[in-house]
Each structure stands twice: as C-alpha cells, then as structure tokens.
Motif scaffolding. Structure first.
Motif, PDB file in Angstrom:
ATOM      1  N   ARG A  21       0.830  -1.210   0.000  1.00 22.81           N
ATOM      2  CA  ARG A  21       0.000   0.000   0.000  1.00 22.81           C
ATOM      3  C   ARG A  21       0.863   1.258   0.000  1.00 22.81           C
ATOM      4  O   ARG A  21       0.531   2.249  -0.632  1.00 22.81           O
ATOM      5  CB  ARG A  21      -0.926   0.024   1.204  1.00 22.81           C
ATOM      6  N   PHE A  22       1.964   1.225   0.723  1.00 22.17           N
ATOM      7  CA  PHE A  22       2.853   2.382   0.756  1.00 22.17           C
ATOM      8  C   PHE A  22       3.607   2.508  -0.553  1.00 22.17           C
ATOM      9  O   PHE A  22       3.781   3.610  -1.067  1.00 22.17           O
ATOM     10  CB  PHE A  22       3.832   2.278   1.923  1.00 22.17           C
ATOM     11  N   ARG A  23       4.070   1.387  -1.111  1.00 20.48           N
ATOM     12  CA  ARG A  23       4.810   1.445  -2.375  1.00 20.48           C
ATOM     13  C   ARG A  23       3.939   2.003  -3.500  1.00 20.48           C
ATOM     14  O   ARG A  23       4.421   2.723  -4.361  1.00 20.48           O
ATOM     15  CB  ARG A  23       5.357   0.066  -2.751  1.00 20.48           C
ATOM     16  N   GLU A  24       2.655   1.680  -3.481  1.00 23.29           N
ATOM     17  CA  GLU A  24       1.740   2.210  -4.499  1.00 23.29           C
ATOM     18  C   GLU A  24       1.718   3.735  -4.465  1.00 23.29           C
ATOM     19  O   GLU A  24       1.702   4.380  -5.501  1.00 23.29           O
ATOM     20  CB  GLU A  24       0.326   1.670  -4.269  1.00 23.29           C
ATOM     21  N   GLU A  25       1.724   4.289  -3.279  1.00 21.26           N
ATOM     22  CA  GLU A  25       1.670   5.747  -3.109  1.00 21.26           C
ATOM     23  C   GLU A  25       3.043   6.396  -3.335  1.00 21.26           C
ATOM     24  O   GLU A  25       3.135   7.488  -3.886  1.00 21.26           O
ATOM     25  CB  GLU A  25       1.165   6.071  -1.698  1.00 21.26           C
ATOM     26  N   LEU A  26       4.105   5.715  -2.896  1.00 23.92           N
ATOM     27  CA  LEU A  26       5.456   6.293  -2.983  1.00 23.92           C
ATOM     28  C   LEU A  26       6.022   6.252  -4.399  1.00 23.92           C
ATOM     29  O   LEU A  26       6.846   7.087  -4.752  1.00 23.92           O
ATOM     30  CB  LEU A  26       6.407   5.550  -2.033  1.00 23.92           C
ATOM     31  N   GLY A  27       5.620   5.283  -5.184  1.00 17.71           N
ATOM     32  CA  GLY A  27       6.146   5.151  -6.539  1.00 17.71           C
ATOM     33  C   GLY A  27       7.277   4.138  -6.606  1.00 17.71           C
ATOM     34  O   GLY A  27       7.605   3.467  -5.620  1.00 17.71           O
ATOM     35  N   LEU A  28       7.902   4.030  -7.775  1.00 17.72           N
ATOM     36  CA  LEU A  28       8.956   3.044  -7.981  1.00 17.72           C
ATOM     37  C   LEU A  28      10.220   3.377  -7.204  1.00 17.72           C
ATOM     38  O   LEU A  28      10.907   2.498  -6.697  1.00 17.72           O
ATOM     39  CB  LEU A  28       9.293   2.930  -9.470  1.00 17.72           C
ATOM     40  N   ARG A  29      10.553   4.656  -7.165  1.00 16.64           N
ATOM     41  CA  ARG A  29      11.723   5.137  -6.424  1.00 16.64           C
ATOM     42  C   ARG A  29      11.240   6.158  -5.415  1.00 16.64           C
ATOM     43  O   ARG A  29      10.295   6.900  -5.678  1.00 16.64           O
ATOM     44  CB  ARG A  29      12.726   5.787  -7.370  1.00 16.64           C
ATOM     45  N   PHE A  30      11.914   6.208  -4.281  1.00 18.25           N
ATOM     46  CA  PHE A  30      11.541   7.188  -3.267  1.00 18.25           C
ATOM     47  C   PHE A  30      12.754   7.529  -2.420  1.00 18.25           C
ATOM     48  O   PHE A  30      13.828   6.943  -2.592  1.00 18.25           O
ATOM     49  CB  PHE A  30      10.354   6.714  -2.422  1.00 18.25           C
ATOM     50  N   ILE A  31      12.584   8.495  -1.526  1.00 15.90           N
ATOM     51  CA  ILE A  31      13.690   9.030  -0.736  1.00 15.90           C
ATOM     52  C   ILE A  31      13.529   8.617   0.722  1.00 15.90           C
ATOM     53  O   ILE A  31      12.446   8.747   1.298  1.00 15.90           O
ATOM     54  CB  ILE A  31      13.745  10.576  -0.817  1.00 15.90           C
ATOM     55  N   VAL A  32      14.621   8.146   1.315  1.00 16.07           N
ATOM     56  CA  VAL A  32      14.676   7.845   2.751  1.00 16.07           C
ATOM     57  C   VAL A  32      15.667   8.825   3.362  1.00 16.07           C
ATOM     58  O   VAL A  32      16.779   8.999   2.851  1.00 16.07           O
ATOM     59  CB  VAL A  32      15.140   6.398   3.020  1.00 16.07           C
ATOM     60  N   SER A  33      15.251   9.480   4.449  1.00 12.88           N
ATOM     61  CA  SER A  33      16.121  10.449   5.104  1.00 12.88           C
ATOM     62  C   SER A  33      15.966  10.347   6.615  1.00 12.88           C
ATOM     63  O   SER A  33      15.062   9.680   7.117  1.00 12.88           O
ATOM     64  CB  SER A  33      15.786  11.880   4.655  1.00 12.88           C
ATOM     65  N   LYS A  34      16.860  11.027   7.314  1.00 10.58           N
ATOM     66  CA  LYS A  34      16.690  11.164   8.748  1.00 10.58           C
ATOM     67  C   LYS A  34      15.368  11.856   8.996  1.00 10.58           C
ATOM     68  O   LYS A  34      14.976  12.746   8.244  1.00 10.58           O
ATOM     69  CB  LYS A  34      17.814  12.025   9.348  1.00 10.58           C
TER      70      LYS A  34
END
Length: 139
Positions: A21-34
């Motif tokens: 469900r989260f991947r559907e909203e985030l897209g194929l690539r996404f950003i992880v940060s502090k």
C-alpha cells in the motif's frame, strides 16, 4: 494518503520490506532520510521536491541546518521484486534499526521506527495532549 501501521524485520543485508500500500503511493523510487524523533522519513519523489522547495524558500540562516539534516544523509531507494529496500547503514544507525521495525503512514510520508522506540513514543501520547491539539485545529 499514507496511513496504517505495520511490523517488519530488518534482514541481515539491511533491507526492510515496505508494505505494498505504501509502495503504491510512494512510486517506484523514493527518498529515505533522517526524520525527527530518531526515526526515518520516507517521501515520494514528488513530496521530497515539495519539502526541498519549502526549505530552499527560507533564508539561509534558517535553512542551512534543515538542509544539512535532511539532505546530507538522504538516499534514493528502489524496492526489489519482493518489496524490500536497502536502508544505508548510516540511516539504520541514526534510527537504531537493528531487527524489529514499525512502519507507519503519516499522511504525506512514511516513517520507519525501531519497534521499541515507536512503542515508547506512543506511551507519551495522552488523551489530553490529543484533545489539546484537536482544540487548536478547531475540532
């Protein structure tokens, strides 16, 4: 909108499963940060660009620490066929991610928490603090 709470494990290679469900909203690539409170923030590319734009619109005296905090350790990630993403070691260290994690939807972002830190943080949320916040919103 990103909502919900999920329990997962960091595998031996430092990968974490991101719920479908989260991947559907985030897209194929996404950003992880502090993130704040020693968790990780996960943004879609679109939401990350909005955050960057807002930070860049601030005077440098106010923006520089935000830029350093959010951008220096950020990583662009892509889920593998099993839905796992590799979290860089520096980000795993920042959030104390070793084994059990809680992944939550927080409106426009996902947050990845060490399971115990999440539980401790939730204990600090009281009905009174929620009521006060709702009052400020006019509810």
């Amino acid at each position: 909108m990103l909502i919900g709470e999920y329990q997962h494990i960091v595998d031996a290679k430092g990968r974490v499963f991101i719920p479908a469900r989260f991947r559907e909203e985030l897209g194929l690539r996404f950003i992880v940060s502090k993130g704040l409170d020693n968790c990780l923030f996960v943004y879609s590319i679109k939401e990350w660009a909005l955050l960057e734009e807002k930070i860049r619109s601030l005077p440098l005296s106010k923006a520089r620490n935000l830029q350093r905090f959010f951008f220096a350790g950020a990583a662009e990630v892509e889920a593998d066929k099993q839905g796992r993403v590799l979290i860089p070691q520096s980000l795993r260290d920042y959030a104390s991610l070793t084994k059990e994690v809680t992944i939550i939807g927080a409106s426009n972002r996902v947050e990845i928490w060490d399971k115990q830190k999440w539980e401790d943080m939730c204990e600090g949320i009281t009905p009174q603090s929620i009521a006060e916040a709702m009052d400020e919103l006019g509810f």
